[in-house]
Scaffold this motif. Structure first.
Motif, short mmCIF file in Angstrom:
data_model
loop_
_atom_site.label_atom_id
_atom_site.label_comp_id
_atom_site.label_asym_id
_atom_site.label_seq_id
_atom_site.Cartn_x
_atom_site.Cartn_y
_atom_site.Cartn_z
N GLN A 198 0.82 -1.21 0.00
CA GLN A 198 0.00 0.00 0.00
C GLN A 198 0.85 1.26 0.00
O GLN A 198 0.34 2.36 -0.26
CB GLN A 198 -0.92 0.01 1.23
CG GLN A 198 -1.97 -1.09 1.22
CD GLN A 198 -2.94 -0.98 0.07
OE1 GLN A 198 -3.36 0.11 -0.31
NE2 GLN A 198 -3.29 -2.12 -0.52
N PRO A 219 -1.25 1.09 -5.26
CA PRO A 219 -2.70 1.12 -5.48
C PRO A 219 -3.35 2.24 -4.70
O PRO A 219 -2.90 2.61 -3.61
CB PRO A 219 -3.16 -0.26 -4.99
CG PRO A 219 -2.10 -0.70 -4.04
CD PRO A 219 -0.83 -0.14 -4.55
N GLY A 220 -4.41 2.79 -5.25
CA GLY A 220 -5.08 3.90 -4.58
C GLY A 220 -6.25 4.42 -5.38
O GLY A 220 -6.68 3.83 -6.36
N ILE A 221 -6.74 5.56 -4.95
CA ILE A 221 -7.90 6.21 -5.58
C ILE A 221 -7.48 7.61 -6.02
O ILE A 221 -6.84 8.37 -5.26
CB ILE A 221 -9.08 6.29 -4.60
CG1 ILE A 221 -9.50 4.88 -4.16
CG2 ILE A 221 -10.27 7.01 -5.24
CD1 ILE A 221 -10.58 4.87 -3.10
N VAL A 227 -3.01 10.77 -6.18
CA VAL A 227 -3.60 9.47 -5.83
C VAL A 227 -3.46 9.26 -4.34
O VAL A 227 -2.37 9.41 -3.78
CB VAL A 227 -2.92 8.31 -6.60
CG1 VAL A 227 -3.55 6.98 -6.22
CG2 VAL A 227 -2.99 8.54 -8.09
N HIS A 252 -3.38 6.75 -1.25
CA HIS A 252 -3.03 5.35 -1.01
C HIS A 252 -3.49 4.84 0.35
O HIS A 252 -3.20 3.70 0.70
CB HIS A 252 -1.52 5.16 -1.14
CG HIS A 252 -0.98 5.61 -2.45
ND1 HIS A 252 -1.21 4.96 -3.63
CD2 HIS A 252 -0.20 6.69 -2.76
CE1 HIS A 252 -0.61 5.60 -4.63
NE2 HIS A 252 0.01 6.66 -4.12
N GLN A 271 -11.42 7.27 -9.52
CA GLN A 271 -11.07 6.02 -10.18
C GLN A 271 -10.10 5.23 -9.30
O GLN A 271 -9.14 5.78 -8.76
CB GLN A 271 -10.46 6.29 -11.55
CG GLN A 271 -10.11 5.03 -12.33
CD GLN A 271 -9.57 5.36 -13.71
OE1 GLN A 271 -9.68 6.49 -14.19
NE2 GLN A 271 -9.00 4.36 -14.36
N LYS A 272 -10.35 3.91 -9.17
CA LYS A 272 -9.45 3.04 -8.41
C LYS A 272 -8.35 2.53 -9.33
O LYS A 272 -8.63 2.11 -10.46
CB LYS A 272 -10.22 1.86 -7.81
CG LYS A 272 -11.19 2.26 -6.72
CD LYS A 272 -11.86 1.02 -6.10
CE LYS A 272 -12.80 1.42 -4.99
NZ LYS A 272 -13.47 0.23 -4.37
N ASP A 321 -4.65 0.20 -9.71
CA ASP A 321 -3.70 -0.79 -9.21
C ASP A 321 -2.29 -0.25 -9.37
O ASP A 321 -2.05 0.67 -10.16
CB ASP A 321 -3.84 -2.10 -9.98
CG ASP A 321 -5.18 -2.76 -9.75
OD1 ASP A 321 -5.73 -2.61 -8.64
OD2 ASP A 321 -5.68 -3.43 -10.68
#
Length: 432
Positions: A295, A343-345, A361, A363, A383-384, A386
């Motif tokens: 993460q 990964p994050g939004i 982004v 995390h 948006q998510k 990877d």
């Protein structure tokens, strides 16, 4: 020629004996010949002998009958004793054979039970070992102290690849060509009997050999489980120490607990379950640490590209005065794909002052990354993503003197030197 009424013996003439009997006026006579005398004497002698024998038999009959009866009784007693001894011997042999058969059946049942237990263990170990290979990997465990001391001179774009290693556990149905492991059966370890060995001795040697084979398989299973558990804990410690040394947050209490109590030794049936539980806990610990580490933005946003401006105080490229640079600049041509490092939004995607076209982004856990001076944005807010997803293309928008990628790492809104993350990422890449 002999004259009638005369007899000759060996050529000599013998006169017969004449007996004359006178009774009153009557006179009788007859001739007694020698053969008649011999016959009469023999008859008398036979009668006398028979009389004596009959008399002796009558006198000694009871003693003879008693002796014969006693002899027959002794012979019968001897026969009965011999028969009893033979029966006792047969009973002993039969009893021993029954005991040997029961013992053999018991041993065979134990061996079959152990074989079934090993087969069941192998069935349980299959998924667990597959998970262990995926989680622990094949990379050798480095010294945590060495991992905790990042090398500032090392290039942040380096990567490590290791040769695969086989963690397959020996099973009862292993292929004959796999190392020294051979197909298991009750007679697979039988050796040639010695001339003086009895059936019991050969059976004992057979069971000893089979037990050694089963113990070898059990020992190999337990050894490999322990090895994988140790590697999992070592990898978890290496990741933890590397993150802590870089000042990054990590739950260092994974797999640790305060415990105590008296020592109660485990029997053999509980050792395997204990080892499996230990491996499962170690893999859970490592899995949690990997999730935590994945993460974090630990990867390089522009691998293979040099850093043109590090984090910290620098001379502003436009004004020429001292200023704080809140990120790192990577040399990149216009149109190169910019990839997210964890990964994050997406929380921001658009024009943002001096950043030009920028993507931010989130995390989680307060960490966020920014990618500035883009020539194109390919993501939208919410948006998510990877790790490694393309967010846009590099460029020179905003306050920039040339095409490059501006990369920032922030924690709770405060800018942090990305080199710390990149260095730790290079160190722990072999464990993730």
């Amino acid at each position: 020629m002999n004259v009638t009424g005369q007899s000759a013996v060996f050529g000599r003439r013998k006169e017969p004996h004449t007996v004359i009997i006178a009774r009153g006026n009557e006179i009788r006579h007859f001739t007694v010949r020698p053969w008649l005398v011999a016959v009469l004497g023999s008859a008398l002698a036979a009668i006398a002998i028979g009389y004596l024998l009959a008399t002796s038999y009558l006198v000694l009959r009871d003693d003879l009958i008693g002796a014969t009866t006693a002899r027959q009784a002794r012979m019968q007693q001897a026969y009965e004793d011999r028969i009893s001894a033979l029966r006792a011997q047969v009973d002993r042999i039969t009893s021993r054979q029954l005991l040997d058969q029961r013992l053999m059946e018991t041993k065979v049942s134990e061996l079959i039970e152990r074989q079934s237990q090993l087969s069941q263990r192998h069935g349980r170990l299959g998924p667990l070992l597959e998970r262990a290979e995926n989680e622990v990997g094949t990379a050798p465990v480095a010294d945590p102290a060495a991992v905790a001391k990042p090398d500032k001179r090392a290039e942040v774009t380096g990567s490590i690849s290791q040769a695969p290693q086989n963690y397959a556990v020996a099973s009862l149905s292993a292929n004959p060509g796999d190392g020294d492991t051979r197909p298991f059966s009750l007679w697979s370890t039988r050796s040639e009997p010695l001339p003086n060995d009895s059936a019991a001795d050969r059976a004992d040697k057979l069971f000893v050999s089979i037990n050694q084979s089963l113990k070898s398989i059990e020992s190999e299973q337990l050894t490999r489980i322990s090895t994988l558990a140790d590697n999992a804990y070592k990898n978890a410690d290496a990741i933890t120490q590397a993150l802590e040394a870089a000042g990054l947050p990590v739950d260092s209490d994974f797999g640790k607990s305060d415990a105590g109590g008296p020592l109660i030794p485990l029997d053999s049936s509980m050792i395997f379950d204990s080892k499996v539980k230990e491996l499962d806990e170690a893999l859970d610990t490592l899995d949690e640490l990997k999730k935590e580490a994945r993460q974090l933005p630990l990867t390089n946003p522009a691998p293979g590209h040099s850093v043109t401006s590090p984090f910290g105080v620098r001379t502003d490229p436009i004004l020429g005065t001292a200023a704080l640079h809140s990120g790192m600049d990577f040399r990149a041509p216009i149109g190169m794909s910019a990839k997210v490092t964890a990964p994050g939004i997406v929380t921001k995607a658009g024009w943002n002052g001096g950043y030009g076209r920028m993507v931010e982004v989130d995390h989680g856990n307060g960490f966020a990354t920014r990618y500035g001076h883009l020539s194109e944005i390919d993501v939208t807010v919410g948006q998510k993503l990877d790790a490694g997803a393309i967010i846009g293309k590099t460029g020179s928008s905003g306050r920039s003197t040339g095409p490059h990628l501006h990369y920032e790492v922030r924690h709770n809104g405060e800018a942090i030197d990305p080199l710390r993350f990149l260095t730790v990422g290079r160190k722990v890449a072999q464990y993730l």
